[in-house]
Motif scaffolding. Structure first.
Motif, PDB file in Angstrom:
ATOM      1  N   GLY A 107       0.675  -1.167  -0.103  1.00 37.67           N
ATOM      2  CA  GLY A 107      -0.141  -0.002  -0.152  1.00 37.67           C
ATOM      3  C   GLY A 107       0.763   1.176  -0.062  1.00 37.67           C
ATOM      4  O   GLY A 107       1.959   1.206   0.424  1.00 37.67           O
ATOM      5  N   THR A 108       0.272   2.270  -0.360  1.00 44.42           N
ATOM      6  CA  THR A 108       0.927   3.574  -0.353  1.00 44.42           C
ATOM      7  C   THR A 108       0.098   4.572   0.237  1.00 44.42           C
ATOM      8  O   THR A 108      -1.395   4.703   0.122  1.00 44.42           O
ATOM      9  CB  THR A 108       1.228   4.071  -1.955  1.00 44.42           C
ATOM     10  N   MET A 109       0.581   5.590   0.902  1.00 44.74           N
ATOM     11  CA  MET A 109      -0.268   6.678   1.484  1.00 44.74           C
ATOM     12  C   MET A 109      -0.092   7.856   0.617  1.00 44.74           C
ATOM     13  O   MET A 109       0.909   8.476   0.326  1.00 44.74           O
ATOM     14  CB  MET A 109       0.575   7.051   2.658  1.00 44.74           C
ATOM     15  N   ARG A 110      -1.164   8.255   0.375  1.00 45.67           N
ATOM     16  CA  ARG A 110      -1.253   9.868  -0.467  1.00 45.67           C
ATOM     17  C   ARG A 110      -2.315  10.565   0.158  1.00 45.67           C
ATOM     18  O   ARG A 110      -3.586  10.293   0.218  1.00 45.67           O
ATOM     19  CB  ARG A 110      -1.394   9.406  -1.948  1.00 45.67           C
ATOM     20  N   ASN A 111      -2.016  11.924   0.644  1.00 44.52           N
ATOM     21  CA  ASN A 111      -2.882  12.646   0.998  1.00 44.52           C
ATOM     22  C   ASN A 111      -3.962  12.235   2.216  1.00 44.52           C
ATOM     23  O   ASN A 111      -4.993  12.342   2.220  1.00 44.52           O
ATOM     24  CB  ASN A 111      -3.869  13.275  -0.088  1.00 44.52           C
TER      25      ASN A 111
END
Length: 241
Positions: A107-111
């Motif tokens: 997973g990636t974290m954006r905003n």
């Protein structure tokens, strides 16, 4: 030369449509449960089995129809030489017989929002995992299968499409007449043979019968949803409820 009246087998194309709908349902669910790892595995297993069963159902239904077995040879080869389709068939077999789900997650974290991604991994008994995100690969595989179904639906329209028998072209190919539809629907032969305005009496009779007795057309929604060519036979466009 008159065409011998075709006797429809007990199995109809609606069986294939149900299996397509099942695979479409699981594919939609697969996209919704990203990040819920156990549930994702359950749904992926359901999708792989449902998608694999589409061609089983297609063969079971259509083998009773003239010309299908020869037609299917080339289309079956297309799927057998498709690396992604081959992987999903092996995946389905492995998950059913062993139970392990060869999928990893990241997973990636954006905003402030986490975007979950899933990917296939090689294991001892199932190698050559395709690169890419699982839900995108699943849809690509499903579309490959759906293309074969769509080709069958178009090429064998007089047998597969429930609208066909309510067209003059379909009747001619099937060796039927309007009175045969009336009889099959439980009406007296000639029931709709009454005066009509205009010179297209047969067309009006067929439209009347279609409004009351035509089965539901189930396949076009999936062809449209997944962007497949919608080359509907012109005869079908002229007969509508």
């Amino acid at each position: 030369m008159a065409v011998e009246k075709f006797e429809f087998p007990s199995r109809g194309f609606h069986i294939v449509a149900i299996k397509v709908g099942e695979a479409d349902y699981f594919l939609g669910m697969l996209k919704e449960v990203q990040g819920h790892y156990d549930v994702f595995s359950y749904v992926l297993s359901g999708f792989a089995s449902a998608a694999r069963s589409i061609t089983f159902a297609l063969q079971a239904v259509m083998t009773k129809y003239p010309g299908f077995d020869d037609w299917y040879i080339d289309h079956q080869k297309i799927l057998k030489t498709n690396g992604l389709a081959k992987y999903f068939v092996n995946l389905r077999n492995y998950m059913q017989k062993v139970g392990e789900i060869p999928v990893g997650h990241t997973g990636t974290m954006r905003n402030g929002q986490v975007k979950h991604l899933s990917y296939f991994v090689d294991i001892d008994d199932l190698k050559d995992a395709p690169a890419g995100e699982v839900t995108k690969l699943a849809e690509e595989y499903f579309v490959a299968v759906l293309k074969v179904v769509e080709a069958c639906y178009r090429d064998f329209w007089m047998y597969a499409d429930p609208r066909a028998i309510f067209t003059e072209e379909g009747l001619e190919l099937l060796g039927w007449v309007i009175e045969d539809i009336e009889e099959a629907a439980g009406l007296p032969r000639g029931y709709t043979d009454i005066p009509y305005d205009g010179e297209d009496k047969n067309h009006q009779r067929l439209r009347l019968l279609a409004r009351e007795f035509q089965g539901d057309e189930m396949m076009e929604q999936y062809f449209k949803k997944y962007g497949l060519e919608t080359t509907v036979n012109k005869a079908l466009q002229r007969t509508s409820r």
